[in-house]
Motif scaffolding. Structure first.
Motif, mmCIF file in Angstrom:
data_model
loop_
_atom_site.group_PDB
_atom_site.id
_atom_site.type_symbol
_atom_site.label_atom_id
_atom_site.label_comp_id
_atom_site.label_asym_id
_atom_site.label_seq_id
_atom_site.Cartn_x
_atom_site.Cartn_y
_atom_site.Cartn_z
ATOM 1 N N UNK A 80 9.985 6.711 -4.372
ATOM 2 C CA UNK A 80 8.746 6.699 -5.159
ATOM 3 C C UNK A 80 8.864 7.620 -6.366
ATOM 4 N N UNK A 81 9.414 8.812 -6.142
ATOM 5 C CA UNK A 81 9.573 9.761 -7.248
ATOM 6 C C UNK A 81 10.504 9.211 -8.325
ATOM 7 N N UNK A 82 11.470 8.388 -7.908
ATOM 8 C CA UNK A 82 12.424 7.794 -8.848
ATOM 9 C C UNK A 82 11.918 6.460 -9.409
ATOM 10 N N UNK A 100 5.047 11.806 12.353
ATOM 11 C CA UNK A 100 5.641 10.644 11.679
ATOM 12 C C UNK A 100 4.567 9.681 11.190
ATOM 13 N N UNK A 101 3.511 9.490 11.996
ATOM 14 C CA UNK A 101 2.408 8.635 11.542
ATOM 15 C C UNK A 101 1.728 9.251 10.321
ATOM 16 N N UNK A 102 1.563 10.568 10.334
ATOM 17 C CA UNK A 102 0.986 11.236 9.163
ATOM 18 C C UNK A 102 1.837 10.975 7.920
ATOM 19 N N UNK A 103 3.145 11.177 8.047
ATOM 20 C CA UNK A 103 4.036 10.969 6.903
ATOM 21 C C UNK A 103 3.976 9.529 6.407
ATOM 22 N N UNK A 104 3.894 8.575 7.330
ATOM 23 C CA UNK A 104 3.842 7.164 6.941
ATOM 24 C C UNK A 104 2.595 6.876 6.109
ATOM 25 N N UNK A 105 1.421 7.305 6.597
ATOM 26 C CA UNK A 105 0.179 7.001 5.872
ATOM 27 C C UNK A 105 0.075 7.801 4.574
ATOM 28 N N UNK A 106 0.585 9.013 4.571
ATOM 29 C CA UNK A 106 0.614 9.794 3.333
ATOM 30 C C UNK A 106 1.534 9.124 2.310
ATOM 31 N N UNK A 107 2.658 8.630 2.783
ATOM 32 C CA UNK A 107 3.608 7.914 1.925
ATOM 33 C C UNK A 107 2.980 6.648 1.353
ATOM 34 N N UNK A 108 2.266 5.901 2.200
ATOM 35 C CA UNK A 108 1.595 4.686 1.724
ATOM 36 C C UNK A 108 0.517 5.032 0.696
ATOM 37 N N UNK A 109 -0.171 6.157 0.912
ATOM 38 C CA UNK A 109 -1.159 6.601 -0.066
ATOM 39 C C UNK A 109 -0.515 6.885 -1.412
ATOM 40 N N UNK A 110 0.622 7.574 -1.386
ATOM 41 C CA UNK A 110 1.351 7.867 -2.627
ATOM 42 C C UNK A 110 1.814 6.583 -3.313
ATOM 43 N N UNK A 111 2.224 5.609 -2.501
ATOM 44 C CA UNK A 111 2.650 4.319 -3.057
ATOM 45 C C UNK A 111 1.492 3.638 -3.785
ATOM 46 N N UNK A 112 0.319 3.605 -3.165
ATOM 47 C CA UNK A 112 -0.839 2.955 -3.800
ATOM 48 C C UNK A 112 -1.276 3.703 -5.064
ATOM 49 N N UNK A 113 -1.101 5.026 -5.079
ATOM 50 C CA UNK A 113 -1.388 5.779 -6.304
ATOM 51 C C UNK A 113 -0.461 5.312 -7.419
ATOM 52 N N UNK A 126 -8.480 3.006 -4.338
ATOM 53 C CA UNK A 126 -9.277 2.842 -3.117
ATOM 54 C C UNK A 126 -8.370 2.697 -1.902
ATOM 55 N N UNK A 127 -7.321 1.877 -2.049
ATOM 56 C CA UNK A 127 -6.365 1.704 -0.950
ATOM 57 C C UNK A 127 -5.649 3.020 -0.647
ATOM 58 N N UNK A 128 -5.358 3.771 -1.708
ATOM 59 C CA UNK A 128 -4.678 5.055 -1.529
ATOM 60 C C UNK A 128 -5.534 6.016 -0.711
ATOM 61 N N UNK A 129 -6.816 6.131 -1.078
ATOM 62 C CA UNK A 129 -7.699 7.046 -0.356
ATOM 63 C C UNK A 129 -7.854 6.635 1.108
ATOM 64 N N UNK A 130 -7.874 5.334 1.362
ATOM 65 C CA UNK A 130 -7.976 4.854 2.749
ATOM 66 C C UNK A 130 -6.765 5.313 3.562
ATOM 67 N N UNK A 131 -5.582 5.246 2.958
ATOM 68 C CA UNK A 131 -4.363 5.678 3.649
ATOM 69 C C UNK A 131 -4.358 7.192 3.870
ATOM 70 N N UNK A 132 -4.768 7.937 2.851
ATOM 71 C CA UNK A 132 -4.805 9.396 2.982
ATOM 72 C C UNK A 132 -5.792 9.823 4.071
ATOM 73 N N UNK A 133 -6.947 9.160 4.106
ATOM 74 C CA UNK A 133 -7.951 9.496 5.122
ATOM 75 C C UNK A 133 -7.428 9.187 6.523
ATOM 76 N N UNK A 134 -6.702 8.083 6.653
ATOM 77 C CA UNK A 134 -6.099 7.753 7.950
ATOM 78 C C UNK A 134 -5.066 8.804 8.342
#
Length: 217
Positions: free
Chosen positions: A131-133, A161-174, A180-188
């Motif tokens: 993502x960073x690249x 690991x579940x935390x990292x997955x949803x945080x990662x998905x949030x970063x992806x949506x950003x 909106x999708x990003x915030x949903x992932x971060x909240x999860x």
């Protein structure tokens, strides 16, 4: 007879000394890394930034961890801690934002140590690097694959690991500008956090992203 006993004693003493040096080197790698991450997490919880500037103390500890880990890898190649050492190097370089070096070691761990306790975590950290690249297509493909694997073996996947997955998905949506999708992932992701420091860090992250989004409106 006395010389024979003396020789045996010297052999055992030598083996004991080497064993102590080896374990102390590994302990230094582990301890320096853990101290650095604790400092970085505490600083992030106070003032989250997407590109966090880490303190000189944390940098020094990370480089110490890298140095000690390299000694373990080079001097004790048959050690049971080789995958740990590779993990500490990869995570340390990621925290230092030396992405290509970090990527190299995560790929090595994933390819060569599929039975490691760090295997799934390394897969996730590798996608943070992608993502960073801005390798978004690759990240999307791999994140979907990881999520499918996790869903097929839920009992074996811990909360971190579940935390990292949803945080990662949030970063992806950003990155995809789907806030909106990003915030949903971060909240999860918050549901999988037990550390007070990390929860504060996530709330700080959400506040920072929300503020940035409002500025764009």
């Amino acid at each position: 007879m006395r010389n024979h006993v003396k020789n045996i004693f010297l052999i055992f003493y030598g083996l004991f000394f080497v064993s102590c040096v080896y374990f102390n080197t590994f302990y230094n790698a582990q301890n320096s890394f853990n101290k650095a991450i604790e400092i970085i997490d505490n600083d992030s919880s106070k003032n989250y930034k997407e590109e966090q500037n880490i303190s000189n103390i944390a940098k020094k500890l990370l480089y110490e961890s890298i140095s000690s880990s390299n000694i373990v890898i080079n001097k004790y190649p048959d050690s049971k801690y080789i995958d740990d050492a590779i993990y500490y190097i990869a995570r340390s370089y990621l925290s230092l934002n030396e992405l290509y070096k970090s990527e190299k070691y995560f790929v090595q761990l994933i390819n060569d140590y599929s039975d490691s306790k760090y295997y799934n975590e390394s897969r996730l950290w590798l996608e943070y690097i992608h993502l960073k690249l801005d390798l978004l297509d690759l990240a999307i493909k791999n994140i979907n694959s990881i999520e499918n694997d996790f869903n097929n073996s839920k009992k074996n996947i811990d909360k971190e690991l579940w935390f990292l997955l949803y945080d990662l998905k949030g970063d992806l949506f950003i990155k995809l500008q789907k806030h909106e999708e990003a915030f949903a992932q971060f909240e999860t992701s918050l549901n999988y956090l037990t550390s007070k420091t990390k929860k504060i860090m996530m709330y700080s992250k959400l506040a920072t992203i929300s503020e940035s989004e409002n500025k764009l409106k």
